[in-house]
Design a protein around this motif. Structure first.
Motif, PDB file in Angstrom:
ATOM      1  N   SER A 234       0.828  -1.198   0.000  1.00  0.00           N
ATOM      2  CA  SER A 234       0.000   0.000   0.000  1.00  0.00           C
ATOM      3  C   SER A 234       0.870   1.259   0.000  1.00  0.00           C
ATOM      4  O   SER A 234       2.064   1.224   0.319  1.00  0.00           O
ATOM      5  CB  SER A 234      -0.910   0.016   1.229  1.00  0.00           C
ATOM      6  OG  SER A 234      -0.143   0.190   2.409  1.00  0.00           O
TER       7      SER A 234
ATOM      8  N   SER B 248       0.724   3.782   2.043  1.00  0.00           N
ATOM      9  CA  SER B 248       1.180   4.117   3.394  1.00  0.00           C
ATOM     10  C   SER B 248       2.406   3.293   3.782  1.00  0.00           C
ATOM     11  O   SER B 248       3.336   3.807   4.423  1.00  0.00           O
ATOM     12  CB  SER B 248       0.044   3.898   4.405  1.00  0.00           C
ATOM     13  OG  SER B 248      -0.386   2.555   4.407  1.00  0.00           O
ATOM     14  N   GLU B 249       2.440   2.018   3.391  1.00  0.00           N
ATOM     15  CA  GLU B 249       3.607   1.180   3.683  1.00  0.00           C
ATOM     16  C   GLU B 249       4.827   1.658   2.909  1.00  0.00           C
ATOM     17  O   GLU B 249       5.948   1.651   3.434  1.00  0.00           O
ATOM     18  CB  GLU B 249       3.289  -0.276   3.346  1.00  0.00           C
ATOM     19  CG  GLU B 249       2.314  -0.939   4.307  1.00  0.00           C
ATOM     20  CD  GLU B 249       1.993  -2.366   3.907  1.00  0.00           C
ATOM     21  OE1 GLU B 249       2.248  -3.273   4.720  1.00  0.00           O
ATOM     22  OE2 GLU B 249       1.497  -2.567   2.780  1.00  0.00           O
TER      23      GLU B 249
ATOM     24  N   ALA C 210       1.082  -2.857   8.107  1.00  0.00           N
ATOM     25  CA  ALA C 210       0.027  -3.793   8.499  1.00  0.00           C
ATOM     26  C   ALA C 210       0.411  -4.607   9.735  1.00  0.00           C
ATOM     27  O   ALA C 210      -0.379  -4.750  10.671  1.00  0.00           O
ATOM     28  CB  ALA C 210      -0.305  -4.715   7.333  1.00  0.00           C
TER      29      ALA C 210
ATOM     30  N   LEU D 103       0.405  -2.431  12.843  1.00  0.00           N
ATOM     31  CA  LEU D 103      -0.958  -2.184  13.298  1.00  0.00           C
ATOM     32  C   LEU D 103      -1.517  -3.412  14.007  1.00  0.00           C
ATOM     33  O   LEU D 103      -2.176  -3.299  15.048  1.00  0.00           O
ATOM     34  CB  LEU D 103      -1.833  -1.809  12.106  1.00  0.00           C
ATOM     35  CG  LEU D 103      -3.248  -1.336  12.427  1.00  0.00           C
ATOM     36  CD1 LEU D 103      -3.219  -0.078  13.268  1.00  0.00           C
ATOM     37  CD2 LEU D 103      -4.026  -1.082  11.137  1.00  0.00           C
TER      38      LEU D 103
ATOM     39  N   LEU E 101      -6.631   6.851  11.251  1.00  0.00           N
ATOM     40  CA  LEU E 101      -6.242   5.936  10.177  1.00  0.00           C
ATOM     41  C   LEU E 101      -6.953   6.287   8.877  1.00  0.00           C
ATOM     42  O   LEU E 101      -8.112   6.704   8.890  1.00  0.00           O
ATOM     43  CB  LEU E 101      -6.601   4.494  10.557  1.00  0.00           C
ATOM     44  CG  LEU E 101      -5.747   3.812  11.626  1.00  0.00           C
ATOM     45  CD1 LEU E 101      -6.333   2.449  11.966  1.00  0.00           C
ATOM     46  CD2 LEU E 101      -4.308   3.661  11.169  1.00  0.00           C
TER      47      LEU E 101
ATOM     48  N   LEU F 161      -6.747   1.332   6.079  1.00  0.00           N
ATOM     49  CA  LEU F 161      -6.245   0.719   7.306  1.00  0.00           C
ATOM     50  C   LEU F 161      -7.330   0.627   8.371  1.00  0.00           C
ATOM     51  O   LEU F 161      -7.301  -0.275   9.216  1.00  0.00           O
ATOM     52  CB  LEU F 161      -5.050   1.519   7.840  1.00  0.00           C
ATOM     53  CG  LEU F 161      -3.766   1.418   7.017  1.00  0.00           C
ATOM     54  CD1 LEU F 161      -2.633   2.177   7.689  1.00  0.00           C
ATOM     55  CD2 LEU F 161      -3.367  -0.034   6.794  1.00  0.00           C
TER      56      LEU F 161
ATOM     57  N   GLU G 240      -8.962  -2.557   7.796  1.00  0.00           N
ATOM     58  CA  GLU G 240      -8.128  -3.661   8.293  1.00  0.00           C
ATOM     59  C   GLU G 240      -8.266  -3.809   9.801  1.00  0.00           C
ATOM     60  O   GLU G 240      -8.328  -4.918  10.327  1.00  0.00           O
ATOM     61  CB  GLU G 240      -6.665  -3.417   7.917  1.00  0.00           C
ATOM     62  CG  GLU G 240      -6.350  -3.647   6.452  1.00  0.00           C
ATOM     63  CD  GLU G 240      -4.856  -3.598   6.170  1.00  0.00           C
ATOM     64  OE1 GLU G 240      -4.079  -3.889   7.100  1.00  0.00           O
ATOM     65  OE2 GLU G 240      -4.479  -3.258   5.042  1.00  0.00           O
TER      66      GLU G 240
END
Length: 240
Positions: free
Chosen positions: A2, A4-5, A74, A77, A110, A114, A117
């Motif tokens: 993603s 964000s990652e 991920a 989180l 978030l 996310l 998720e």
């Protein structure tokens, strides 16, 4: 991966490099195209990161920039959610409420992907045996550790005798069914550990401990008892 990652990975790589690094080297290290790299650098700059440099010269980021919680990967989180749920289930009331509020704050910032998720997280906490009832509010113990003040304890020994102690608390260890307060004991002139379910009363004194919790913990780690072992490998180890 993603967006964000990707941004989080780029941030970590830039922090690792102390000198300017070329865009080509960064894109190869991150496994992204040079075009994606330039776009991600622009995104970090827009969020407040001070990244100096330009294509062909290299990039370096000045220290001090922190991304908001929305940049959790991920697995990060997942770790946070599981940890908060464990505390909410097994912690004392104040700590459990704090964990729930912290999770709510993370959820609120978030991004949508996310947040979904988090809502669908399959990492759950099973029901287990509860910590024995505590006569003393753990907030008092944590406050003493945090502000570095002495505690006056009334403590029931395993044999049933009641002992009065003045201690310098520096850590609180959480086990599944036991909590242990780690202290320097003035009566014994040595480190002593006290199971919190045996503490009958605890008075927070206005007197500061002569040594900080960091200094006490560092000294404790150097003792012969600790050398070569993890912290309190058994709930009853070193507990009076």
């Amino acid at each position: 991966m993603s967006r964000s990652e990707r941004l989080l990975n780029l941030l970590q790589v830039l922090r690792h490099h102390r000198r300017p690094v070329t865009g080509q080297a960064l894109s190869a290290e991150l496994g992204v195209s040079i075009r994606t790299l330039y776009r991600d650098i622009a995104s970090l700059k827009a969020q407040g990161a001070v990244i100096e440099g330009e294509p062909g010269l290299g990039y370096v980021m000045k220290p001090g920039f922190m991304l908001p919680p929305l940049m959790f990967a991920a697995e990060e989180l997942d770790a946070l959610v599981l940890g908060m749920r464990l505390i909410a289930e097994q912690g004392d009331q104040s700590l459990a409420q704090g964990a729930s509020r912290a999770l709510d704050k993370i959820y609120a910032v978030l991004p949508a992907e996310l947040r979904r998720e988090l809502e669908a997280s399959a990492l759950l906490v099973g029901a287990g045996r509860k910590v024995p009832p505590q006569a003393v509010d753990a907030d008092v113990l944590r406050t003493a550790i945090r502000i570095g003040h002495k505690l006056e304890l009334s403590y029931r020994t395993p044999a049933g005798a009641v002992s009065e102690r003045t201690v310098w608390p520096f850590a609180l260890v959480y086990f599944d069914l036991t909590r242990v307060l780690m202290c320097w004991c003035e009566l014994r002139g040595a480190f002593r550990n006290f199971r919190t379910d045996r503490i009958l009363a605890a008075k927070l004194l206005s007197t500061r401990s002569p040594r900080s919790r960091q200094a006490l913990l560092a000294q404790w780690r150097r003792t012969e008892y600790v050398a070569g072992h993890s912290i309190l490998p058994e709930a009853t180890s070193g507990v009076r």
